[in-house]
Design a protein around this motif. Structure first.
Motif, PDB file in Angstrom:
ATOM      1  N   ILE A  10       0.886  -1.130  -0.021  1.00 35.87           N
ATOM      2  CA  ILE A  10       0.250  -0.176  -0.150  1.00 35.87           C
ATOM      3  C   ILE A  10       0.811   1.270  -0.009  1.00 35.87           C
ATOM      4  O   ILE A  10       1.697   1.346   0.843  1.00 35.87           O
ATOM      5  CB  ILE A  10      -0.941  -0.036   1.098  1.00 35.87           C
ATOM      6  CG1 ILE A  10      -1.948  -1.232   1.108  1.00 35.87           C
ATOM      7  CG2 ILE A  10      -1.682   1.105   1.149  1.00 35.87           C
ATOM      8  CD1 ILE A  10      -2.936  -1.205   2.156  1.00 35.87           C
ATOM      9  N   CYS A  11       0.658   2.177  -1.070  1.00 38.69           N
ATOM     10  CA  CYS A  11       1.171   3.548  -1.136  1.00 38.69           C
ATOM     11  C   CYS A  11       0.325   4.568  -0.829  1.00 38.69           C
ATOM     12  O   CYS A  11      -0.625   4.498  -1.295  1.00 38.69           O
ATOM     13  CB  CYS A  11       1.888   3.562  -2.455  1.00 38.69           C
ATOM     14  SG  CYS A  11       2.546   5.143  -2.851  1.00 38.69           S
ATOM     15  N   LYS A  38       1.870 -10.081  -7.689  1.00 37.82           N
ATOM     16  CA  LYS A  38       1.929  -9.454  -6.690  1.00 37.82           C
ATOM     17  C   LYS A  38       1.007  -8.168  -6.661  1.00 37.82           C
ATOM     18  O   LYS A  38       1.083  -7.439  -7.879  1.00 37.82           O
ATOM     19  CB  LYS A  38       3.339  -8.591  -6.581  1.00 37.82           C
ATOM     20  CG  LYS A  38       3.614  -7.781  -5.616  1.00 37.82           C
ATOM     21  CD  LYS A  38       3.562  -8.058  -4.165  1.00 37.82           C
ATOM     22  CE  LYS A  38       4.105  -7.312  -3.143  1.00 37.82           C
ATOM     23  NZ  LYS A  38       3.951  -7.334  -1.748  1.00 37.82           N
ATOM     24  N   GLY A  39       0.276  -7.517  -5.718  1.00 33.52           N
ATOM     25  CA  GLY A  39      -0.656  -6.529  -5.843  1.00 33.52           C
ATOM     26  C   GLY A  39      -0.060  -5.426  -5.411  1.00 33.52           C
ATOM     27  O   GLY A  39       0.840  -5.277  -4.678  1.00 33.52           O
ATOM     28  N   GLU A  40      -0.887  -4.070  -5.636  1.00 31.22           N
ATOM     29  CA  GLU A  40      -0.509  -2.928  -5.199  1.00 31.22           C
ATOM     30  C   GLU A  40      -1.720  -2.118  -5.026  1.00 31.22           C
ATOM     31  O   GLU A  40      -2.491  -2.169  -5.897  1.00 31.22           O
ATOM     32  CB  GLU A  40       0.550  -2.311  -6.271  1.00 31.22           C
ATOM     33  CG  GLU A  40       1.025  -0.829  -5.935  1.00 31.22           C
ATOM     34  CD  GLU A  40       1.784  -0.267  -7.199  1.00 31.22           C
ATOM     35  OE1 GLU A  40       2.716   0.596  -6.869  1.00 31.22           O
ATOM     36  OE2 GLU A  40       1.918  -0.769  -8.312  1.00 31.22           O
ATOM     37  N   VAL A  41      -1.675  -1.025  -4.101  1.00 32.94           N
ATOM     38  CA  VAL A  41      -2.598  -0.232  -3.816  1.00 32.94           C
ATOM     39  C   VAL A  41      -2.166   1.188  -3.693  1.00 32.94           C
ATOM     40  O   VAL A  41      -1.401   1.635  -2.868  1.00 32.94           O
ATOM     41  CB  VAL A  41      -3.450  -0.706  -2.571  1.00 32.94           C
ATOM     42  CG1 VAL A  41      -4.712   0.383  -2.294  1.00 32.94           C
ATOM     43  CG2 VAL A  41      -3.765  -1.827  -2.666  1.00 32.94           C
ATOM     44  N   GLU A  78      -8.305 -12.212 -10.435  1.00 27.60           N
ATOM     45  CA  GLU A  78      -6.929 -12.786 -10.415  1.00 27.60           C
ATOM     46  C   GLU A  78      -5.950 -11.642 -10.959  1.00 27.60           C
ATOM     47  O   GLU A  78      -4.940 -11.459 -10.652  1.00 27.60           O
ATOM     48  CB  GLU A  78      -6.889 -14.089 -10.786  1.00 27.60           C
ATOM     49  CG  GLU A  78      -7.240 -14.967  -9.949  1.00 27.60           C
ATOM     50  CD  GLU A  78      -6.718 -16.565  -9.941  1.00 27.60           C
ATOM     51  OE1 GLU A  78      -5.747 -16.683 -11.241  1.00 27.60           O
ATOM     52  OE2 GLU A  78      -6.959 -17.507  -9.517  1.00 27.60           O
ATOM     53  N   ARG A  79      -6.481 -11.082 -11.994  1.00 26.82           N
ATOM     54  CA  ARG A  79      -5.320 -10.166 -12.876  1.00 26.82           C
ATOM     55  C   ARG A  79      -5.647  -8.857 -12.288  1.00 26.82           C
ATOM     56  O   ARG A  79      -4.668  -8.008 -13.019  1.00 26.82           O
ATOM     57  CB  ARG A  79      -5.799 -10.322 -14.248  1.00 26.82           C
ATOM     58  CG  ARG A  79      -5.743 -11.601 -15.309  1.00 26.82           C
ATOM     59  CD  ARG A  79      -5.683 -11.345 -16.537  1.00 26.82           C
ATOM     60  NE  ARG A  79      -6.803 -10.832 -17.174  1.00 26.82           N
ATOM     61  CZ  ARG A  79      -7.126  -9.907 -17.790  1.00 26.82           C
ATOM     62  NH1 ARG A  79      -5.988  -8.991 -18.130  1.00 26.82           N
ATOM     63  NH2 ARG A  79      -8.137  -9.319 -18.554  1.00 26.82           N
ATOM     64  N   VAL A  80      -6.267  -8.682 -11.254  1.00 25.25           N
ATOM     65  CA  VAL A  80      -6.530  -6.971 -10.832  1.00 25.25           C
ATOM     66  C   VAL A  80      -5.070  -7.094  -9.975  1.00 25.25           C
ATOM     67  O   VAL A  80      -5.016  -7.773  -8.935  1.00 25.25           O
ATOM     68  CB  VAL A  80      -7.491  -6.884  -9.944  1.00 25.25           C
ATOM     69  CG1 VAL A  80      -7.436  -5.499  -9.182  1.00 25.25           C
ATOM     70  CG2 VAL A  80      -8.960  -6.704 -10.747  1.00 25.25           C
ATOM     71  N   THR A  81      -4.062  -6.059 -10.389  1.00 24.78           N
ATOM     72  CA  THR A  81      -2.778  -6.067  -9.564  1.00 24.78           C
ATOM     73  C   THR A  81      -2.771  -4.733  -8.962  1.00 24.78           C
ATOM     74  O   THR A  81      -1.685  -4.377  -8.426  1.00 24.78           O
ATOM     75  CB  THR A  81      -1.781  -6.323 -10.420  1.00 24.78           C
ATOM     76  OG1 THR A  81      -1.836  -5.640 -11.577  1.00 24.78           O
ATOM     77  CG2 THR A  81      -1.584  -7.827 -10.689  1.00 24.78           C
ATOM     78  N   LEU A  82      -3.677  -3.658  -9.456  1.00 26.39           N
ATOM     79  CA  LEU A  82      -3.458  -2.337  -8.952  1.00 26.39           C
ATOM     80  C   LEU A  82      -4.934  -1.916  -8.509  1.00 26.39           C
ATOM     81  O   LEU A  82      -5.966  -1.900  -9.251  1.00 26.39           O
ATOM     82  CB  LEU A  82      -2.970  -1.421  -9.903  1.00 26.39           C
ATOM     83  CG  LEU A  82      -2.930   0.146  -9.566  1.00 26.39           C
ATOM     84  CD1 LEU A  82      -1.999   0.354  -8.292  1.00 26.39           C
ATOM     85  CD2 LEU A  82      -2.355   0.852 -10.886  1.00 26.39           C
ATOM     86  N   VAL A  83      -5.057  -1.272  -7.376  1.00 22.76           N
ATOM     87  CA  VAL A  83      -6.282  -0.694  -6.811  1.00 22.76           C
ATOM     88  C   VAL A  83      -6.056   0.687  -6.661  1.00 22.76           C
ATOM     89  O   VAL A  83      -4.932   1.114  -5.819  1.00 22.76           O
ATOM     90  CB  VAL A  83      -6.951  -1.277  -5.947  1.00 22.76           C
ATOM     91  CG1 VAL A  83      -7.986  -0.421  -5.010  1.00 22.76           C
ATOM     92  CG2 VAL A  83      -7.613  -2.541  -6.067  1.00 22.76           C
ATOM     93  N   GLY A  84      -6.584   1.550  -7.170  1.00 22.57           N
ATOM     94  CA  GLY A  84      -6.388   2.966  -7.032  1.00 22.57           C
ATOM     95  C   GLY A  84      -7.733   3.694  -6.404  1.00 22.57           C
ATOM     96  O   GLY A  84      -8.773   3.660  -6.819  1.00 22.57           O
TER      97      GLY A  84
END
Length: 697
Positions: free
Chosen positions: A369-370, A570-573, A528-534
């Motif tokens: 999380i950023c 790997k996921g990122e937010v 499964e293909r969602v790797t970024l949530v803004g």
């Protein structure tokens, strides 16, 4: 015979006596004359005595058998007492639209079915062939498709008869293949603990992606094998198709589906499937908690923290309360599950009232999380440079992105640049939102639409300052920036049509690159293909003038973060905020629910808010503000033994002024007694909200 009847007016809390010559049972609907109108009533008592003369007769008995079983009658009594509501309003809430005690109830649509009968009349070989083509009962329309003339002969000669049955509706959800995952040690321990505990309620606190649904399915499997029924509850329609798919794939049997997206005919059909013992599994939203179960063995309440479980009109029930009542009656277990449990539920688990079960580890790695500090960022139309670069990077790898902006429409506020005039809803007194697709101003409180005029009605200037951004405008900007990518928008406007939730989610899964939406995309989705949530405008919820503002913000941000990195990637937010040091933001960044719980509970204790006290709001309504304020002031004197906040004016509704009191009490029983006594003594028409979730502004 004299009977007591609740007539369909919601505000009336007492019964009226009628004479009835036909046989009728408690719980049946009757048609009666009331105030020179023909209305529908609900029979509450039979064989009563009365000193009144000229008692009116019942016009018609509508039902042969009672609509509610004994348990549901007891539940109606509980709801009327607990939520300070009229009994007939509870009946209306509990029953599907086609069966409600209301003269405006939806009509039931029937179909003709052919049923086989015995006859000695002679038939030709072709007539015999047509008769033997079908298994009975079958639809008359199917018979007539083969041969209308032969169908007529078969009827005339007595080989078939016609029986009217409620028309089947199509509530089909697309099927998926079942994937039975191997259980982790934590999941095995959770199932063992829930199965063995003597407590009726277990709180399953599992981080997003920890496999709570698989635990649900294994527990349901055990209960179904014992011949019992299972209720799966989800907070919103958007999550229903995904849960149905998982349940159908696992159990391969007919399932009843119940939510607000169904029409009256579909709701009646699903209701009858349960009533007639034709299904053992129900999946649905809030209203599914009233289904007529006969042998309920397990209730699973997913995302138990969600405010959608609280009804926003009378009776203002909370699904959790109904679930606990029904579980107590059926002596079955309840599983409340969430990655962000409500403070009330977690406090009960903390005090050992509920069994606390924790899934602390994700099946896949937690997303990074950023916190994007918007005070230091270069911003393009509300989007930070950091977020835009991250979107480009993910899309270049053929990965998917979800963008959350919890505000629908194109422009949240339309303000004149010259005189500052804001376009306001005349009924509700709140700012209208501009919707570009409709070129209209829409009130998000009452739903009224107004034609958008380029000219300011106050100073006649054409210089509008269009403040803020909604999902519709965000979609326009994203499509402009990422021209070669497929963008899907999911909000209350794009999901109005039937089955729109399922279609949009399927579209995103199969061909979508970016999913833009309000809070409905923040929970329960598993791609499964969602790797970024803004997350845009993350501070908005924290700015609410509500004691639950921090809890609501934490829940939404943590849940939305959980949509990223649910597969092997790997996921990122990225959370855009002007206050990255706020304790809510820091707790979300660390995925630290317990730190949030401890800090928020200190605030609740200092301010004397739930779960340390019980709340009730009373709203007084009148066309004249002074009259509404006068009624509220008199009520404040009545409740002088309690802590009372107000009176305070809140937004209008239907051109009426509304004034609110907030009652606080450490004794819930006393609070209920005082409110009930006040209503009985004053006969005031007051909007009562017992244990409110959100405070109207």
């Amino acid at each position: 015979m004299l009977i007591n009847v609740y007539v369909e007016y919601n505000r009336l809390r007492n019964t009226f006596t009628y004479s009835c010559e036909q046989d009728v049972e408690v719980g049946c609907r009757v048609r009666v004359e009331f105030n020179n109108r023909t209305l529908v009533g609900f029979v509450e008592e039979i064989d009563v005595e009365s000193d009144f003369k000229n008692i009116k007769p019942v016009i018609e008995v509508i039902d042969e058998k009672p609509l509610l079983n004994n348990e549901l009658k007891l539940l109606a009594n509980y709801m009327a007492d607990f939520y300070a509501s009229s009994k007939v309003t509870c009946y209306k809430t509990m029953l599907p639209p086609a069966l409600r005690p209301s003269s405006k109830h939806s009509k039931i649509i029937y179909e003709d079915y052919a049923v086989l009968k015995e006859s000695n009349e002679t038939l030709t070989s072709r007539q015999k062939e047509v008769l033997e083509m079908f298994s009975y009962p079958c639809k008359m329309s199917e018979l007539r498709k083969v041969s209308p003339s032969i169908t007529k002969v078969l009827l005339e000669k007595g080989y078939i008869g016609i029986e009217k049955r409620i028309k089947d509706s199509n509530t089909h959800v697309s099927e998926i293949a079942d994937v039975m995952h191997s259980l982790t040690i934590e999941q095995k321990n959770a199932i063992s603990k829930i199965t063995s505990t003597e407590k009726m309620v277990s709180l399953l606190h599992g981080v997003t992606g920890s496999g709570k649904t698989e635990v649900f399915l294994r527990l349901a499997e055990n209960v179904l094998s014992c011949g019992k029924q299972v209720l799966f509850l989800v907070p919103e329609i958007g999550l229903t198709p995904m849960m149905i798919q998982r349940v159908q794939a696992r159990f391969k049997q007919k399932i009843a589906i119940y939510h607000s997206g169904l029409n009256a005919q579909e709701k009646l059909e699903q209701y009858n499937l349960v009533k007639d013992h034709k299904v053992d599994i129900v999946v649905g939203t809030r209203s599914a908690c009233f289904m007529p179960f006969s042998s309920l063995g397990l209730i699973l309440m997913d995302e138990e923290h969600d405010s959608s479980y609280k009804q926003d009109n009378t009776p203002r029930y909370h699904t959790r309360d109904i679930v606990l009542f029904r579980a107590s009656y059926h002596k079955c277990k309840v599983i409340l599950a969430s990655a962000t449990p409500s403070l009330e539920s977690y406090a009960r688990a903390y005090k050992n009232v509920y069994e606390l079960i924790e899934l602390k580890n994700r099946i896949h790695e937690m997303p990074e999380i950023c916190l994007v500090d918007m005070k230091k960022e270069r911003i393009t139309n509300g989007l930070s440079e950091t977020l835009l670069q991250a979107i480009h990077k993910r899309l270049s790898k053929k990965e998917q992105v979800i963008l959350l902006l919890n505000r629908r429409g194109y422009l949240p506020v339309v303000r004149c640049s010259d005189c500052g005039h804001v376009r306001i809803c005349p009924d509700c007194g709140v700012a209208l939102t501009y919707h570009k697709n409709q070129n209209a101003l829409v009130c998000h409180c009452c739903g009224r639409q107004f034609k958008f005029m380029e000219e300011c009605p106050s100073c006649h200037s054409k210089n509008y300052f269009k403040a803020g951004m909604g999902t519709e405008r965000l979609e326009e900007q994203i499509v402009e920036i990422f021209k070669d990518h497929h963008v899907v928008r999911m909000d209350a406007d794009s999901t109005r049509k039937k089955n729109a939730h399922e279609k949009l989610l399927q579209e995103f899964e199969e061909s979508g690159d970016l999913l833009i939406g309000t809070q409905m995309v923040a929970k329960g989705l598993d791609f499964e293909r969602v790797t970024l949530v803004g997350i845009l405008n993350a501070d908005a919820t924290l700015c609410r003038n509500d004691y639950r503002a921090s809890e609501t913000a934490y829940e939404m941000l943590e849940q939305a973060s959980g949509r990223s990195g649910r597969g092997k990637l790997k996921g990122e937010v990225m959370i855009q905020t002007f206050d990255p040091d706020h304790f809510v933001m820091q707790c979300v960044k660390m995925h630290d629910y317990k730190r949030f719980f401890n800090q928020e509970m200190q605030y609740r204790h200092l301010g004397m808010y739930p779960p340390y006290v019980y709340l009730c709001t009373l709203i007084f309504t009148h066309f004249d503000f002074n009259e509404a304020y006068k009624q509220a002031s008199a009520a404040k004197e009545y409740f002088s033994s309690l802590r009372v906040l107000g009176p305070i004016e809140i937004r209008m509704q239907q051109k009426k002024h509304r004034v609110r009191l907030i009652l606080k009490s450490k004794d819930d029983k006393l609070l209920h007694e005082l409110v009930q006594n006040y209503l009985d003594e004053t006969k005031q028409i007051v909007d009562v909200n017992m244990h409110p979730i959100m405070m109207e502004e």
